[in-house]
Each structure stands twice: as C-alpha cells, then as structure tokens.
Write a protein that holds these residues in place. Structure first.
Motif, PDB file in Angstrom:
ATOM      1  N   ARG A 409     -36.235 -17.233  -5.132  1.00 42.90           N
ATOM      2  CA  ARG A 409     -34.945 -16.716  -5.810  1.00 42.90           C
ATOM      3  C   ARG A 409     -35.171 -15.030  -5.548  1.00 42.90           C
ATOM      4  O   ARG A 409     -33.807 -14.593  -5.200  1.00 42.90           O
ATOM      5  N   ILE A 410     -35.998 -14.404  -5.442  1.00 49.75           N
ATOM      6  CA  ILE A 410     -36.090 -13.008  -5.317  1.00 49.75           C
ATOM      7  C   ILE A 410     -35.712 -12.683  -3.816  1.00 49.75           C
ATOM      8  O   ILE A 410     -35.106 -11.863  -3.395  1.00 49.75           O
ATOM      9  N   GLN A 411     -36.380 -13.559  -2.968  1.00 46.32           N
ATOM     10  CA  GLN A 411     -36.017 -13.186  -1.395  1.00 46.32           C
ATOM     11  C   GLN A 411     -34.656 -13.462  -1.065  1.00 46.32           C
ATOM     12  O   GLN A 411     -34.123 -12.497  -0.381  1.00 46.32           O
ATOM     13  N   PHE A 412     -33.771 -14.309  -1.685  1.00 46.01           N
ATOM     14  CA  PHE A 412     -32.543 -14.355  -1.524  1.00 46.01           C
ATOM     15  C   PHE A 412     -31.447 -13.925  -2.661  1.00 46.01           C
ATOM     16  O   PHE A 412     -30.439 -14.383  -2.744  1.00 46.01           O
ATOM     17  N   GLU A 414     -29.063 -11.773  -4.780  1.00 52.00           N
ATOM     18  CA  GLU A 414     -27.644 -11.243  -4.355  1.00 52.00           C
ATOM     19  C   GLU A 414     -27.928  -9.754  -4.159  1.00 52.00           C
ATOM     20  O   GLU A 414     -27.294  -9.277  -3.022  1.00 52.00           O
ATOM     21  N   PRO A 415     -28.526  -8.914  -4.849  1.00 50.52           N
ATOM     22  CA  PRO A 415     -28.633  -7.364  -4.434  1.00 50.52           C
ATOM     23  C   PRO A 415     -29.590  -7.408  -3.203  1.00 50.52           C
ATOM     24  O   PRO A 415     -29.131  -6.294  -2.467  1.00 50.52           O
ATOM     25  N   VAL A 416     -30.575  -8.126  -2.951  1.00 48.97           N
ATOM     26  CA  VAL A 416     -31.088  -8.095  -1.854  1.00 48.97           C
ATOM     27  C   VAL A 416     -30.312  -8.435  -0.612  1.00 48.97           C
ATOM     28  O   VAL A 416     -30.348  -7.514   0.569  1.00 48.97           O
ATOM     29  N   TYR A 417     -29.572  -9.434  -0.435  1.00 46.75           N
ATOM     30  CA  TYR A 417     -28.751  -9.898   0.655  1.00 46.75           C
ATOM     31  C   TYR A 417     -27.664  -8.966   0.870  1.00 46.75           C
ATOM     32  O   TYR A 417     -27.483  -8.657   1.834  1.00 46.75           O
ATOM     33  N   LYS A 418     -27.009  -8.360  -0.218  1.00 48.30           N
ATOM     34  CA  LYS A 418     -26.073  -7.238  -0.197  1.00 48.30           C
ATOM     35  C   LYS A 418     -26.716  -6.060   0.672  1.00 48.30           C
ATOM     36  O   LYS A 418     -25.851  -5.532   1.570  1.00 48.30           O
ATOM     37  N   ARG A 419     -27.779  -5.699   0.387  1.00 48.82           N
ATOM     38  CA  ARG A 419     -28.431  -4.333   0.955  1.00 48.82           C
ATOM     39  C   ARG A 419     -29.029  -4.727   2.205  1.00 48.82           C
ATOM     40  O   ARG A 419     -28.952  -3.697   3.482  1.00 48.82           O
ATOM     41  N   LYS A 420     -29.291  -5.918   2.744  1.00 50.68           N
ATOM     42  CA  LYS A 420     -29.920  -6.198   3.940  1.00 50.68           C
ATOM     43  C   LYS A 420     -29.144  -6.092   5.003  1.00 50.68           C
ATOM     44  O   LYS A 420     -29.512  -5.403   6.375  1.00 50.68           O
ATOM     45  N   ALA A 448     -34.505  -2.869  -0.597  1.00 44.52           N
ATOM     46  CA  ALA A 448     -33.725  -3.711  -1.395  1.00 44.52           C
ATOM     47  C   ALA A 448     -34.627  -4.398  -2.616  1.00 44.52           C
ATOM     48  O   ALA A 448     -34.658  -4.317  -3.844  1.00 44.52           O
ATOM     49  N   LEU A 449     -35.868  -4.897  -2.099  1.00 45.21           N
ATOM     50  CA  LEU A 449     -36.805  -5.802  -2.756  1.00 45.21           C
ATOM     51  C   LEU A 449     -37.411  -4.767  -3.637  1.00 45.21           C
ATOM     52  O   LEU A 449     -37.749  -5.323  -4.885  1.00 45.21           O
ATOM     53  N   ARG A 450     -37.746  -3.426  -3.183  1.00 51.95           N
ATOM     54  CA  ARG A 450     -38.474  -2.365  -4.073  1.00 51.95           C
ATOM     55  C   ARG A 450     -37.541  -2.214  -5.217  1.00 51.95           C
ATOM     56  O   ARG A 450     -38.088  -1.957  -6.373  1.00 51.95           O
ATOM     57  N   CYS A 465     -42.198 -11.845   0.365  1.00 53.27           N
ATOM     58  CA  CYS A 465     -40.798 -12.114   0.742  1.00 53.27           C
ATOM     59  C   CYS A 465     -40.732 -11.941   2.425  1.00 53.27           C
ATOM     60  O   CYS A 465     -40.005 -12.635   3.055  1.00 53.27           O
ATOM     61  N   VAL A 466     -41.376 -10.845   2.872  1.00 45.31           N
ATOM     62  CA  VAL A 466     -41.300 -10.495   4.251  1.00 45.31           C
ATOM     63  C   VAL A 466     -42.147 -11.670   5.306  1.00 45.31           C
ATOM     64  O   VAL A 466     -41.491 -11.936   6.156  1.00 45.31           O
ATOM     65  N   TYR A 467     -43.103 -12.192   4.476  1.00 41.43           N
ATOM     66  CA  TYR A 467     -43.966 -13.141   5.225  1.00 41.43           C
ATOM     67  C   TYR A 467     -43.084 -14.248   5.469  1.00 41.43           C
ATOM     68  O   TYR A 467     -43.128 -15.154   6.352  1.00 41.43           O
TER      69      TYR A 467
END
Length: 685
Positions: A409-412, A414-420, A448-450, A465-467
C-alpha cells in the motif's frame, strides 16, 4: 384507617420494593468496533443497568435475503475480563437462523453488571465468526489511554540480535479426536508472504488420519500467521502461530472446558506470546472502521485519532487483564501500529475508488472525478500525518501478517506515485525510459516515501519499498543487458550514437548498484545481493516439475498436447481481473488457437470438481471449445503451493518436454503474448 385500606397500601409498598432497581441507563452508546457482521452493522441503542439484569437494546442492519442468528451462549465482557451470561431475548429467537428484514431491533437480557463498569464488549459466543460489538460505552465517557511511548517504556523488551535471519520453521502437532469426515477437512492452508521474496507462497498443512501434522518452510524473519480452512464442520478453522526462523513450534489442538477447540502451544515463541496470539485479530478489528470510513480526509484523520486512542486503551486493558509479558506487550504494540497504518492506507485506496466513476461507453472506459478537490487531497502527502505515529524502523513490525500488504500500500500510495514521475514527462507528454530518468525516479521515490511517513531518513519501510522495486524491475534490467551486445555490434550507427544508446540503456549492470545503494540496513542489503546472485546463477531456461501428485495434472495436459508450449491461466470466478482478461482476449485467443506451437489452458478452483452452475455458464459463454480444468479449492491451493503464488490471475508456461519456464522469459498473459512467445522460442532453440 380501616384494615382493608391498610392491607392495600402494604401490598403496594412491597410491590414497589420488589421491583428491579435501575442503576444507570446509557442512551445511544457508542462502540469501538463491530466485528464479523459482514456487509452489515450491529449497534447498541440503549443499555440499562439494573440490579437484576443488564439489558441491551440492539439494532442490526443486515442484507435482505441473508440469514443470521444470535447464539444463546452470548455474553458481555467487562474491562476486567468478567463474563455476564445471556439469560433471555426479546424480538428474536435464539440459535435459530431466519431471513433478515434488513433492519431488525431486538433486546438481550444478561446477568447484572456492576454499575461502575464503564466499557464492555458484547460477544456472541466463543465460536469462530461470532458477532462482536467491542468497547461499548457512553459517548460522554472519556476513554483515557496511555500513549504508545508510555506502554513501551513500562514494558522493556530487548529484541534478539538474530531477529533477522534465514532458517527453517517447523510447525507440528496433533488435533485430538480428529476424524476427517466429522471435521470436514484433511488439510489447512496458509497464505504466506515473505517481503524478501519476489513471489508469495501458499503453504499446505496436511492432517494425517491420526490428527498429526508437520510442515517445514523457510523464513527470513519471525512471522505471525495461521493455517486455516474454509470447510470446517466443527467450528474449529485455524491454527494461529508465531515463530522465529530456526524454531519448532509444537501445538496441540483440543477442546477446552466449554467445549471449544483451542490451540495449546507447547514450545517456542508461540508459547512465549500465547496470550497475545489468542487476542484473535483484535487490532485489525479496531482498525476496520477506519478503512471503511466514508468521510473526507479531514474527517478521516479525526476518526484515526479516535481509533488510535481506542487501540492504546484496548491494548492496555488486554495486557492488564490477561497478564501480558513485556514481549507480548511489545508485539501487541507492533500489531497495533501495522493495523493502524494499514487502516489509513486502505481508507485512502477505497476513498479514491469512491471518487472515481468509471463506465464503459461504446467499448471505451470513461472516468469521471466526482470531487476533484477531495480527489487531489489523496495525492498530497501532508494529509497522511496519521502515519507519523508509526515507528517504521521497529523490527517487530515486520512479523505482523499484514505487514507485506501495508508495504504494498505504501509502495504504491497515490502521493508516492505522483512524486515519482515529477519532471519526467517531456514536452510531448511522454516519459522517456532512460537510465538517467530511472535514477531520477528513484530519487523522487525516496523523497516521497520519507515525506509520506514523516521520516527524516530512509527508514526500514522506505528501504523495503526500494528493495521491492528492485525485485519487480530486475527481469527487465536483465533483458536490457542483452541489448548491450546488440548496440556494440550495430554497424549502422555512428560511434557517438552507440555511446548515447549505451548511456541511455536501462541495464542490470547499471541499475542494480544504484538501487542497492540506499539499502543501508545490513540484512536488507544482504538479501538484495543474494537475490542478484541467485538470479544470475539461473542458467537453465526451465526446470523439471517436482515429484508431487498435483503436478500430475500438468503432466497429463502436456502429454495431451505433445510438441506444444502450454500457457496456463490460473483464474477464478470471484476474480474480476481474471474475467476481464478472459473476456477482452477472446478474439485474440481465437487466433492463438490456430497455432500449432502453443496451447492455452484455463485452470480454476471451485468447491467441487464439476464446478458451480455460474462457473459452467461462464465457461460456456467465454471459454467454449477451449481447454478448461476445474479443480476443487483444496487442489487449487496445492497448485498455488506448487507454483508459489497467492493472487490470480497467475500465468505459467510449460515447455513441450513438461518443464516450468523461468519467470523472466515466460508468457505473462495475453497483453504481450506474441512478443513473449517469440522471445521464449528464440531462447529455447
């Protein structure tokens, strides 16, 4: 006063004196969570404390046409763990299933509770799946809970230095008085996710005729899990356990004093945390109102505050009345954090779905955003401050069975995907897949994750998440590595063009070191290096099927279509994406059917090998004339264990000599079917 009048007054006095005394009444009480009332809700309308009984007026909203019953063994449970048994009911017949009318009012009378009880539970018996209404209290009563920090400080626990290690876990034991026909099952299953593995696992625990069982499997860290069945006839349906790598957990399943089957943990970490294990998903239940919440984000954050307070109150209460050890308190705190964060992320996911209306017109899906401002709020990391409560560096969190899903859930998010992809789209509205851009995406992703988790460093969750991104992209990078030699050998381009293409190529040798660099936790870094070594050691394009009875199904299919590759689609009637893929590929499959080098196989699981009427109807409409195999749910689970998958649709490719094709070169569904098949055949020469 005459004698007759005196007697009348005396009788009236005794009548009044003999009436039940009401201590207090709670109008419109609130509850912390409603449990197991699937697709419905149970509410307490009023609670009356009398010296002769505690009366609770309930309302249940239950789907019309579905049956439910209220068990006569229901009871109330106060904060000290005291039970108050059900005595009688009004408006409903106990222990009898009946059709729901949608909304139904009924009243239950229990043994009297002391008037000083402020918070209590309604439990509809000790069987699995019982209705529960947890934390019933007067809305005027303030729930005072200690902070997580206070609970942790009061229960110090030193995490073992070998918390992270890879070794075998053994689950063994015996079900007393086991009889396969009477119990209704001969095996239990566990959907097991190791965050360090690319693929999820399904584990099958076989029950021998004498009730004994034993299962060995490899784990990378301690796990809280359970083996369960959907086919029980005796009320007993699961064996929860907690185990560390290298342990043997010995479990006896027997009836307790009230006739309910329970697990007795004879050894290992399960024995050490048995009281916590028996809390039966307490924190998942408390978080449920959050991820089903229908309000906006601001309202959801207020709800989150309330639920977090309820969790800390509940944990403190449970640990006190059940005498938790410091280890159990710390595991429960980790349990609460994971389930709370899971609730926050699930709320955001479901809320996003509610704000998007999709409909198909003229064969094309059209999307409409119902509330653009609220929809955009889901993509703003500043709204996820509820996650800042969580210690994402705490190694205990990873043991929770919901942790892998929370990671996803955290890996994908919405705020993370937007910033990627911020700054990655060119003037033509396209994303250029170059090594420079991929590296920039990783940098954006880390930031974004931080921000999402309120962390000033790459915590354990960020690194995992990076792994997981590395695991997902590894095969593509490996395939791109093959392009290096082609670029070097291309004589139609200039030296400068060759250098530029090599620079832009997203190859394994270039990307793997970049993705491993943020993995500063030694164990995560080690796992990444081990994954790389394992993948690079794979020289064979395919491997033989194991000598398991369920593999004979595949062997027979291979023999039925000699000289052909088999592309197997594992699917199910309850899987929307499965049916969507089948329906959208019907025309394509008609063309594939003309080929003499490949055969499509569709394998589904049903309650019986004949399949339900809806299954037969669907096959007749969408898979007529194609090779379909219907397995029992139990055998389908064994297929999941054989090919190591949990989710469907899942695709496997079998060579003409009946070997399983490696995951980086198999046919992965219908979207790129021709390209996947041609690449496979080229390598298979």
């Amino acid at each position: 006063m005459n004698k007759k009048k005196f007697v009348t007054l005396l009788l009236a006095f005794f009548a009044i004196a003999g009436q039940a005394k009401t201590y207090k009444t709670i109008k419109a009480p609130v509850a912390m969570a409603c449990v197991n009332v699937y697709q419905g809700e149970l509410k307490a309308r009023e609670v009356i404390f009398r010296d002769t009984a505690t009366t609770v007026h309930f309302t249940i909203d239950y789907p019309k046409g579905r049956s439910f019953s209220i068990n006569g063994t229901s009871y109330l449970l106060d904060q000290d763990g005291n039970r108050y048994a059900l005595r009688s009911a009004e408006g409903i017949t106990l222990n009898k299933y009946g059709e729901s009318t949608g909304t139904k009012d009924f009243t239950l009378h229990f043994e009297p509770m002391p008037k000083q009880v402020q918070v209590f539970d309604y439990i509809e018996g000790d069987g699995g799946g019982a209705f529960m209404l947890l934390g019933i209290h007067d809305k005027k009563h303030e729930i005072k809970a200690p902070t997580m920090q206070e609970l942790s400080a009061a229960n110090p626990y030193a995490i073992p230095q070998d918390w992270f290690k890879t070794d075998t876990i053994t689950i063994r034991g015996r079900i007393e008085d086991y009889n396969a026909e009477r119990f209704g099952f001969t095996s239990l299953e566990c959907y097991y996710q190791d965050v360090f593995d690319k693929d999820d696992a399904t584990l099958v625990l076989n029950i021998e005729p004498d009730g004994t069982f034993c299962k060995k499997f490899q784990a990378s860290y301690p796990i809280q899990q359970s083996f369960h069945t959907r086919n029980t006839k005796v009320g007993f349906s699961e064996i929860p356990f907690f185990a560390r790598p290298g342990e043997t957990i010995d479990i006896t399943v027997r009836k307790n004093a009230i006739g309910r089957y329970e697990c007795i943990y004879n050894s290992g970490s399960s024995h050490d945390v048995q009281r916590w294990l028996r809390s039966e998903g307490m924190f998942g239940n408390l978080a449920y109102p959050l991820y089903m919440f229908k309000g906006n984000f601001a309202e959801a954050n207020k709800k989150a505050d309330e639920i977090w307070n309820n969790m800390m109150y509940r944990l403190h209460m449970e640990s006190q009345r059940n005498h938790y050890t410091p280890m159990e308190v710390q595991m429960a705190l980790a349990d609460a954090q994971v389930n709370f964060a899971y609730g926050v992320m699930n709320y955001a996911m479901y809320r996003n779905d509610d704000l998007e209306k999709q409909e198909k017109r003229d064969g094309v899906y059209h999307r409409e955003i119902l509330d653009s401002a609220e929809w955009l709020s889901l993509k703003d990391y500043k709204n996820y401050t509820a996650l800042h409560r969580i210690d994402f560096d705490n190694p205990l969190l990873i043991a929770n069975n919901n942790y892998p899903i929370l990671l996803n859930r955290i890996q994908f998010a919405e705020p993370v995907y937007k910033r990627k992809f911020q700054g990655m789209i060119n003037e033509h509205g396209a994303y250029e897949y170059t090594s420079k851009n991929v590296i920039k995406i990783l940098e954006n992703n880390l930031a974004a994750l931080r921000d999402l988790m309120g962390s000033n460093h790459d915590n354990m969750m960020v690194q995992l998440c990076v792994y997981k991104e590395m695991l997902s992209d590894f095969n593509d990078w490996r395939n791109n590595e093959d392009a290096v030699s082609n670029i070097l050998a291309d004589t139609t381009i200039t030296e400068e063009e060759r250098k530029q293409r090599l620079e832009e190529n997203v190859s394994l040798s270039k990307m793997f070191p970049v993705y491993v660099s943020p993995l500063t936790m030694p164990y995560i870094h080690q796992k990444a290096e081990q994954f790389y070594a394992h993948k690079m050691a794979q020289k064979d394009l395919a491997t033989p099927l194991p000598d398991e009875p369920i593999a004979d199904v595949i062997r027979k299919l291979s023999a039925k279509y000699p000289g052909k590759f088999l592309m197997i689609d594992f699917w199910g009637m309850g899987c929307g994406p499965c049916r969507s893929a089948i329906q959208s590929s019907k025309q394509m499959r008609a063309e594939i059917a003309k080929r003499d080098d490949v055969k499509l196989i569709f394998i589904a699981g049903e309650r019986t090998p004949e399949g339900s009427d809806s299954y037969k109807k669907y096959v007749e409409e969408w898979l007529a004339g194609e090779e379909t195999v219907c397995l029992t749910d139990q055998d389908f689970t064994r297929m999941q264990e054989l090919f190591r998958f949990n989710g469907i649709p899942h695709y496997e490719t079998i060579t003409p000599d009946c070997r399983r094709v490696r995951d980086d070169i198999h046919i992965n569904g219908f979207y790129n079917f021709k390209m996947d098949l041609n690449r496979l055949k080229e390598k298979y020469k």
